[in-house]
Scaffold this motif. Sequence first.
Motif, PDB file in Angstrom:
ATOM      1  N   PHE A 116       0.831  -1.201   0.000  1.00  0.00           N
ATOM      2  CA  PHE A 116       0.000   0.000   0.000  1.00  0.00           C
ATOM      3  C   PHE A 116       0.872   1.261   0.000  1.00  0.00           C
ATOM      4  CE2 PHE A 116      -2.407   3.323   2.252  1.00  0.00           C
ATOM      5  CZ  PHE A 116      -3.497   3.421   1.402  1.00  0.00           C
ATOM      6  N   LYS A 117       1.973   1.226   0.730  1.00  0.00           N
ATOM      7  CA  LYS A 117       2.860   2.390   0.816  1.00  0.00           C
ATOM      8  C   LYS A 117       3.541   2.702  -0.509  1.00  0.00           C
ATOM      9  CE  LYS A 117       4.129   2.058   5.727  1.00  0.00           C
ATOM     10  NZ  LYS A 117       5.256   1.813   6.665  1.00  0.00           N
ATOM     11  N   VAL A 118       3.893   1.658  -1.272  1.00  0.00           N
ATOM     12  CA  VAL A 118       4.657   1.880  -2.510  1.00  0.00           C
ATOM     13  C   VAL A 118       3.775   1.878  -3.754  1.00  0.00           C
ATOM     14  CG1 VAL A 118       6.717   0.860  -1.480  1.00  0.00           C
ATOM     15  CG2 VAL A 118       5.177  -0.587  -2.826  1.00  0.00           C
ATOM     16  N   GLU A 119       2.490   1.593  -3.589  1.00  0.00           N
ATOM     17  CA  GLU A 119       1.588   1.493  -4.748  1.00  0.00           C
ATOM     18  C   GLU A 119       1.589   2.766  -5.571  1.00  0.00           C
ATOM     19  OE1 GLU A 119      -1.666   2.889  -6.795  1.00  0.00           O
ATOM     20  OE2 GLU A 119      -1.552   3.360  -4.656  1.00  0.00           O
ATOM     21  N   GLU A 120       1.564   3.915  -4.917  1.00  0.00           N
ATOM     22  CA  GLU A 120       1.479   5.182  -5.648  1.00  0.00           C
ATOM     23  C   GLU A 120       2.686   5.395  -6.551  1.00  0.00           C
ATOM     24  OE1 GLU A 120       0.548   9.917  -4.762  1.00  0.00           O
ATOM     25  OE2 GLU A 120       0.604   8.470  -3.126  1.00  0.00           O
ATOM     26  N   CYS A 152      -4.678  -3.068  -1.758  1.00  0.00           N
ATOM     27  CA  CYS A 152      -5.142  -1.709  -1.471  1.00  0.00           C
ATOM     28  C   CYS A 152      -6.665  -1.618  -1.467  1.00  0.00           C
ATOM     29  CB  CYS A 152      -4.562  -0.732  -2.482  1.00  0.00           C
ATOM     30  SG  CYS A 152      -2.748  -0.739  -2.492  1.00  0.00           S
ATOM     31  N   GLY A 153      -7.315  -2.568  -2.152  1.00  0.00           N
ATOM     32  CA  GLY A 153      -8.756  -2.699  -2.110  1.00  0.00           C
ATOM     33  C   GLY A 153      -9.537  -1.431  -2.342  1.00  0.00           C
ATOM     34  N   LYS A 154     -10.472  -1.172  -1.466  1.00  0.00           N
ATOM     35  CA  LYS A 154     -11.407  -0.063  -1.642  1.00  0.00           C
ATOM     36  C   LYS A 154     -10.812   1.277  -1.248  1.00  0.00           C
ATOM     37  CE  LYS A 154     -15.540  -2.952  -1.193  1.00  0.00           C
ATOM     38  NZ  LYS A 154     -14.833  -4.213  -1.421  1.00  0.00           N
ATOM     39  N   GLN A 155      -9.521   1.338  -1.021  1.00  0.00           N
ATOM     40  CA  GLN A 155      -8.866   2.603  -0.679  1.00  0.00           C
ATOM     41  C   GLN A 155      -8.429   3.376  -1.923  1.00  0.00           C
ATOM     42  OE1 GLN A 155      -6.293   2.178   3.043  1.00  0.00           O
ATOM     43  NE2 GLN A 155      -6.473   0.050   2.402  1.00  0.00           N
ATOM     44  N   PHE A 156      -8.596   2.778  -3.095  1.00  0.00           N
ATOM     45  CA  PHE A 156      -8.237   3.456  -4.337  1.00  0.00           C
ATOM     46  C   PHE A 156      -9.209   4.580  -4.640  1.00  0.00           C
ATOM     47  CE2 PHE A 156      -5.750  -0.361  -5.503  1.00  0.00           C
ATOM     48  CZ  PHE A 156      -4.616   0.269  -5.983  1.00  0.00           C
ATOM     49  N   GLU A 157      -8.673   5.694  -5.142  1.00  0.00           N
ATOM     50  CA  GLU A 157      -9.511   6.785  -5.620  1.00  0.00           C
ATOM     51  C   GLU A 157     -10.112   6.400  -6.972  1.00  0.00           C
ATOM     52  OE1 GLU A 157     -10.295   9.612  -4.084  1.00  0.00           O
ATOM     53  OE2 GLU A 157      -9.153   8.966  -2.323  1.00  0.00           O
ATOM     54  N   PRO A 158     -11.353   6.867  -7.268  1.00  0.00           N
ATOM     55  CA  PRO A 158     -11.994   6.533  -8.547  1.00  0.00           C
ATOM     56  C   PRO A 158     -11.149   6.874  -9.770  1.00  0.00           C
ATOM     57  CG  PRO A 158     -13.597   7.494  -7.066  1.00  0.00           C
ATOM     58  CD  PRO A 158     -12.262   7.612  -6.378  1.00  0.00           C
ATOM     59  N   LEU A 187      -9.152  -8.155 -13.599  1.00  0.00           N
ATOM     60  CA  LEU A 187     -10.398  -7.389 -13.667  1.00  0.00           C
ATOM     61  C   LEU A 187     -11.360  -7.779 -12.536  1.00  0.00           C
ATOM     62  CD1 LEU A 187     -10.955  -7.224 -17.521  1.00  0.00           C
ATOM     63  CD2 LEU A 187     -10.796  -5.255 -15.973  1.00  0.00           C
ATOM     64  N   ILE A 188     -11.312  -9.020 -12.104  1.00  0.00           N
ATOM     65  CA  ILE A 188     -12.096  -9.422 -10.931  1.00  0.00           C
ATOM     66  C   ILE A 188     -11.636  -8.606  -9.720  1.00  0.00           C
ATOM     67  CG2 ILE A 188     -12.556 -11.295  -9.293  1.00  0.00           C
ATOM     68  CD1 ILE A 188     -12.436 -13.254 -11.621  1.00  0.00           C
ATOM     69  N   SER A 189     -10.322  -8.491  -9.563  1.00  0.00           N
ATOM     70  CA  SER A 189      -9.773  -7.698  -8.464  1.00  0.00           C
ATOM     71  C   SER A 189     -10.194  -6.240  -8.588  1.00  0.00           C
ATOM     72  CB  SER A 189      -8.242  -7.808  -8.452  1.00  0.00           C
ATOM     73  OG  SER A 189      -7.826  -9.145  -8.295  1.00  0.00           O
ATOM     74  N   TRP A 190     -10.255  -5.743  -9.824  1.00  0.00           N
ATOM     75  CA  TRP A 190     -10.666  -4.347 -10.053  1.00  0.00           C
ATOM     76  C   TRP A 190     -12.098  -4.122  -9.568  1.00  0.00           C
ATOM     77  CZ3 TRP A 190     -14.383  -1.581 -12.690  1.00  0.00           C
ATOM     78  CH2 TRP A 190     -14.130  -0.226 -12.877  1.00  0.00           C
ATOM     79  N   PHE A 191     -12.999  -5.001  -9.940  1.00  0.00           N
ATOM     80  CA  PHE A 191     -14.395  -4.851  -9.517  1.00  0.00           C
ATOM     81  C   PHE A 191     -14.519  -4.877  -7.996  1.00  0.00           C
ATOM     82  CE2 PHE A 191     -16.024  -6.097 -13.851  1.00  0.00           C
ATOM     83  CZ  PHE A 191     -16.865  -5.000 -14.008  1.00  0.00           C
ATOM     84  N   LYS A 192     -13.697  -5.685  -7.345  1.00  0.00           N
ATOM     85  CA  LYS A 192     -13.773  -5.807  -5.884  1.00  0.00           C
ATOM     86  C   LYS A 192     -13.351  -4.526  -5.170  1.00  0.00           C
ATOM     87  CE  LYS A 192     -13.203 -10.825  -5.540  1.00  0.00           C
ATOM     88  NZ  LYS A 192     -12.317 -11.937  -5.106  1.00  0.00           N
ATOM     89  N   CYS A 193     -12.678  -3.629  -5.883  1.00  0.00           N
ATOM     90  CA  CYS A 193     -12.225  -2.371  -5.276  1.00  0.00           C
ATOM     91  C   CYS A 193     -13.346  -1.343  -5.164  1.00  0.00           C
ATOM     92  CB  CYS A 193     -11.079  -1.770  -6.093  1.00  0.00           C
ATOM     93  SG  CYS A 193      -9.539  -2.705  -5.989  1.00  0.00           S
TER      94      CYS A 193
END
Length: 279
Positions: A116-120, A152-158, A187-193
């Motif tokens: 999560f820290k390095v994702e950006e 990072c799940g649902k913490q992503f900005e739209p 894409l399954i992971s994308w929808f879960k976000c």
Amino acid sequence: MSTIMKPHLNIYFLGPVIGEALQGFVLILKNCLQPTKDPPMRLKLFTILSQLLQKAKQTINSQGQFHSYLEIVIKDILAPNLQWQAGRTAAAIRTTAVSCLWALIYSEMLSPKEIFKVEEVLMPPVVATLEEDSKMTRLMACRIVSIFLNSCGKQFEPDKLNKIYPELLKRLDDASHEVRLAAAKTLISWFKCIRNDDNEKSVFKTNIEFLYRELLIHLDDPDENIQQAVLDVLKEGSILYPDLLAKEIEAVEHKHRIPAYCDQLLQHIQATGCRTSGS
């Protein structure tokens, strides 16, 4: 130092000794793997680093100290070398950089919190490597993006999520069957976000509608494995706008050579009870 940096594989065969001289080794890598340095040398060093990371416990992390240097490795070594540059050697360097990142993740040296820290820093250049000529690079990139999304799940900005899915959608047309399957799983992971609440998902509605339509095209793919993979993606995505998806299915089902998957999807929507009654 210049003797050490000549591209012999002696470093690799030193095994646990690398872990005992880690500070000096990482500093050498940081200095010599800058994008301004000689490309052939960088390629050979990245190849060595990739080999070391694949056997991290026996080599680079033999003393359990590599974790202290993760930030340097990721931000000062990997991230700059994932940026696009012209030329075959530059492309090969990106491939080895992606390989190093995958080895870090696969070996679990990067925890979900650290990801999560390095994702950006890493997500944009990794997404860009989905376009690389190398099949292996595209495949590893799909898998890395999937892990970032899961971590990072649902913490992503739209806005960030909406930049990712078009690149994954392109990979459903990839020349590699393996990459296509990996893209579908991602894409399954994308929808879960996306949170399944009206305020959250309304921001994505136009994008989701577009995704539904494109995925329904792939649901009629000549390859049965791809059809099944896309069916799984649509099942996950159906949670968000089931009525909308049902209407899109009904609009194209008659065009499909094999409508059975459309029927399965409609049955899934009905069985999960998420479709609005009377629709």
